[in-house]
Design a protein around this motif. Structure first.
Motif, PDB file in Angstrom:
ATOM      1  N   PRO A  55      18.466  50.436  15.741  1.00 27.04           N
ATOM      2  CA  PRO A  55      19.237  51.484  15.080  1.00 27.04           C
ATOM      3  C   PRO A  55      19.914  52.383  16.106  1.00 27.04           C
ATOM      4  O   PRO A  55      19.393  52.584  17.197  1.00 27.04           O
ATOM      5  N   GLN A  56      21.065  52.947  15.741  1.00 27.88           N
ATOM      6  CA  GLN A  56      21.889  53.726  16.656  1.00 27.88           C
ATOM      7  C   GLN A  56      21.092  54.836  17.340  1.00 27.88           C
ATOM      8  O   GLN A  56      21.170  55.044  18.540  1.00 27.88           O
ATOM      9  N   ARG A  57      20.233  55.508  16.564  1.00 27.36           N
ATOM     10  CA  ARG A  57      19.474  56.639  17.102  1.00 27.36           C
ATOM     11  C   ARG A  57      18.624  56.190  18.302  1.00 27.36           C
ATOM     12  O   ARG A  57      18.577  56.829  19.334  1.00 27.36           O
ATOM     13  N   LEU A  58      17.984  55.027  18.136  1.00 25.83           N
ATOM     14  CA  LEU A  58      17.126  54.523  19.202  1.00 25.83           C
ATOM     15  C   LEU A  58      17.953  54.064  20.396  1.00 25.83           C
ATOM     16  O   LEU A  58      17.563  54.239  21.532  1.00 25.83           O
ATOM     17  N   THR A  59      19.103  53.481  20.104  1.00 22.50           N
ATOM     18  CA  THR A  59      19.952  52.988  21.187  1.00 22.50           C
ATOM     19  C   THR A  59      20.386  54.151  22.070  1.00 22.50           C
ATOM     20  O   THR A  59      20.455  54.029  23.278  1.00 22.50           O
ATOM     21  N   ASP A  60      20.655  55.284  21.464  1.00 25.16           N
ATOM     22  CA  ASP A  60      21.077  56.451  22.248  1.00 25.16           C
ATOM     23  C   ASP A  60      19.928  56.940  23.124  1.00 25.16           C
ATOM     24  O   ASP A  60      20.107  57.328  24.251  1.00 25.16           O
ATOM     25  N   GLU A  61      18.722  56.927  22.541  1.00 26.24           N
ATOM     26  CA  GLU A  61      17.583  57.489  23.259  1.00 26.24           C
ATOM     27  C   GLU A  61      17.080  56.557  24.351  1.00 26.24           C
ATOM     28  O   GLU A  61      16.596  56.992  25.375  1.00 26.24           O
ATOM     29  N   ARG A  62      17.123  55.247  24.092  1.00 23.54           N
ATOM     30  CA  ARG A  62      16.512  54.293  25.021  1.00 23.54           C
ATOM     31  C   ARG A  62      17.510  53.880  26.096  1.00 23.54           C
ATOM     32  O   ARG A  62      18.685  53.738  25.833  1.00 23.54           O
ATOM     33  N   ASN A  63      17.020  53.672  27.302  1.00 25.54           N
ATOM     34  CA  ASN A  63      17.912  53.307  28.398  1.00 25.54           C
ATOM     35  C   ASN A  63      18.458  51.899  28.188  1.00 25.54           C
ATOM     36  O   ASN A  63      17.900  51.113  27.452  1.00 25.54           O
ATOM     37  N   ASP A  64      19.542  51.578  28.925  1.00 25.81           N
ATOM     38  CA  ASP A  64      20.219  50.303  28.700  1.00 25.81           C
ATOM     39  C   ASP A  64      19.515  49.111  29.332  1.00 25.81           C
ATOM     40  O   ASP A  64      19.538  48.027  28.799  1.00 25.81           O
ATOM     41  N   LYS A  65      18.901  49.308  30.486  1.00 26.04           N
ATOM     42  CA  LYS A  65      18.351  48.172  31.224  1.00 26.04           C
ATOM     43  C   LYS A  65      17.281  47.462  30.404  1.00 26.04           C
ATOM     44  O   LYS A  65      16.330  48.064  29.943  1.00 26.04           O
ATOM     45  N   GLU A  66      17.486  46.157  30.235  1.00 23.11           N
ATOM     46  CA  GLU A  66      16.560  45.394  29.401  1.00 23.11           C
ATOM     47  C   GLU A  66      15.280  45.076  30.169  1.00 23.11           C
ATOM     48  O   GLU A  66      15.323  44.577  31.284  1.00 23.11           O
ATOM     49  N   ILE A  67      14.141  45.386  29.543  1.00 25.34           N
ATOM     50  CA  ILE A  67      12.856  45.108  30.174  1.00 25.34           C
ATOM     51  C   ILE A  67      12.154  44.017  29.375  1.00 25.34           C
ATOM     52  O   ILE A  67      11.852  44.202  28.200  1.00 25.34           O
ATOM     53  N   ALA A  68      11.963  42.875  30.024  1.00 29.14           N
ATOM     54  CA  ALA A  68      11.367  41.730  29.323  1.00 29.14           C
ATOM     55  C   ALA A  68       9.845  41.807  29.390  1.00 29.14           C
ATOM     56  O   ALA A  68       9.261  41.907  30.468  1.00 29.14           O
ATOM     57  N   VAL A  69       9.212  41.761  28.206  1.00 29.66           N
ATOM     58  CA  VAL A  69       7.754  41.724  28.135  1.00 29.66           C
ATOM     59  C   VAL A  69       7.368  40.431  27.418  1.00 29.66           C
ATOM     60  O   VAL A  69       7.806  40.185  26.292  1.00 29.66           O
ATOM     61  N   VAL A  70       6.566  39.597  28.085  1.00 29.05           N
ATOM     62  CA  VAL A  70       6.136  38.321  27.502  1.00 29.05           C
ATOM     63  C   VAL A  70       4.707  38.484  26.997  1.00 29.05           C
ATOM     64  O   VAL A  70       3.846  38.994  27.710  1.00 29.05           O
ATOM     65  N   ILE A  71       4.482  38.049  25.760  1.00 29.40           N
ATOM     66  CA  ILE A  71       3.128  38.107  25.188  1.00 29.40           C
ATOM     67  C   ILE A  71       2.905  36.847  24.356  1.00 29.40           C
ATOM     68  O   ILE A  71       3.827  36.381  23.673  1.00 29.40           O
ATOM     69  N   ALA A  72       1.726  36.254  24.463  1.00 34.43           N
ATOM     70  CA  ALA A  72       1.425  35.066  23.670  1.00 34.43           C
ATOM     71  C   ALA A  72       0.729  35.503  22.385  1.00 34.43           C
ATOM     72  O   ALA A  72      -0.080  36.430  22.404  1.00 34.43           O
ATOM     73  N   ALA A  73       1.087  34.871  21.278  1.00 34.30           N
ATOM     74  CA  ALA A  73       0.530  35.271  19.978  1.00 34.30           C
ATOM     75  C   ALA A  73      -0.003  34.060  19.244  1.00 34.30           C
ATOM     76  O   ALA A  73       0.747  33.292  18.654  1.00 34.30           O
ATOM     77  N   SER A  74      -1.329  33.883  19.286  1.00 33.53           N
ATOM     78  CA  SER A  74      -1.920  32.765  18.544  1.00 33.53           C
ATOM     79  C   SER A  74      -2.331  33.269  17.163  1.00 33.53           C
ATOM     80  O   SER A  74      -2.609  34.458  16.996  1.00 33.53           O
TER      81      SER A  74
END
Length: 372
Positions: A55-74
């Motif tokens: 959502p636009q509100r979050l996009t404004d607040e959150r920085n642009d650089k993408e941070i990849a987090v990998v998690i396995a979900a069984s």
């Protein structure tokens, strides 16, 4: 002056043609990139879902650089991955994208859980892990086939899972994050190091040393030093081991050093020569990592992997210490969704109930099992 006007006209036409050529080339390039991105990866790791629009509100607040987090979900531990992601998402303003690695039969359950709860604004990609990549690399006991967990090896294949990231964070599903994950992401890695782990001899861990678990904190606890192949490596048996449940990886360096191939080589050798310690303290994913990263890894701040909350040792932590921890890790037999683990109430705060009700049945079953 008419000559001047003609010159201006010619110049304008030239500029327009130049811009059209650039535009055309740009379209071709983006088309080429789109084709590149949609090519199936060699591992059969197919991105299934991607939700790019926050959502636009979050996009404004959150920085642009993408941070990849990998998690396995069984499937049987899905609630763990959900709580971990929820805690990460709520403590950061960074632009975190979760790459959730799962098996084919879990995808619909996971998608429903993410879409119909408070987590629907998270950015994520669901990746289907193909267990066939492990054939010949893991010895599966036919009597214990149901205890074999292919997803524990997903962390070996990070460049295939997140091909366009330079750096990723990998976390296990039994963690809760209490600070901004951006700080962990910014862990400095020394030149030539492909990953940073938390060492098992760090001050926070040795406070709650697990008694009676063999040499839990050094290489001899994970590798069989009676085997010539291990002795030939000349790795000191008392070298401090590290915990691979939370780490930061530099994928440029990982690819350069062909880390995945190196890990696979040691997995395959173990099938033939049984190189892992018989009193193995912990998971069978740790020994290959210990060999490949011997004296070749950086360190993360120990407060970013405060562990053993899932063993009896976790009870020794003070509430103040647990509150100060940046990441809590319930490694060990007692998982927080079973409620008999230390500080399960901290985990409960971040758990999002399963809209299908399936996970609550699993929890009841695991509580009955732990109560025995």
């Amino acid at each position: 002056s008419s000559k001047f006007a003609v010159n201006i006209s010619i110049l304008i036409v030239a500029v327009v043609i130049f811009l059209l050529v650039i535009h055309h080339n740009f379209l071709s390039l983006s088309d080429f990139l789109r084709r590149e991105l949609s090519d199936p990866s060699p591992l059969g790791l197919q991105p299934i879902d991607f939700i790019p629009a926050a959502p636009q509100r979050l996009t404004d607040e959150r920085n642009d650089k993408e941070i990849a987090v990998v998690i396995a979900a069984s499937d049987e531990r899905l609630g763990g991955a959900i709580a971990a992601m929820n805690s990460i998402y709520h403590h950061t303003r960074a632009n975190v994208v979760f790459h959730i690695v799962t098996l084919n039969d879990t995808v619909d359950h996971l998608r429903m859980w993410l879409r119909s709860t408070a987590l629907k604004n998270m950015k994520y990609q669901i990746l289907d892990f193909d267990p066939r990549v492990l054939e010949g690399k893991v010895q599966v006991d036919p009597l214990k086939a149901d205890t074999f967990k292919p997803l524990t090896f997903a962390r070996f294949y990070l460049p295939s899972l997140v091909p366009h990231a330079e750096k990723v964070i990998y976390v296990d599903d039994d963690v809760i994050v209490q600070d901004d994950i951006l700080e962990l992401y910014n862990t400095p890695l020394k030149p030539g190091h492909a990953a940073a782990f938390s060492d098992d001899c760090d001050s926070t861990t040795s406070k709650v040393a697990v008694r009676g678990a063999g040499n839990q904190y050094n290489y001899i606890g994970f590798l069989d030093y009676k085997k010539e192949t291990i002795r030939k490596l000349a790795m000191k048996a008392n070298t401090c081991s590290f915990n691979p449940g939370v780490f930061v990886a530099n994928l440029t360096e990982w690819k350069l050093q062909n880390i995945t191939k190196q890990l696979e080589k040691w997995m395959a050798l173990n099938v033939v020569e049984e190189l892992y310690s018989k009193t193995l303290a912990g998971s069978i994913t740790t020994p290959p990592l210990l060999i490949v990263f011997y004296k070749q890894h950086s360190s993360i701040d120990p407060m970013w992997n405060v562990r053993h909350l899932g063993s009896s040792a976790g009870k020794r932590y003070s509430p103040q210490f647990v509150k100060a921890a940046k990441l809590l890790h319930w490694n060990g037999h007692f998982k927080p969704w079973g409620r008999t683990a230390s500080y399960a109430e901290v985990w409960e705060k971040w758990f999002v109930p399963d809209p299908t009700g399936k996970f609550s049945l699993i929890r009841r079953h695991s509580e009955a099992y732990e109560a025995k």
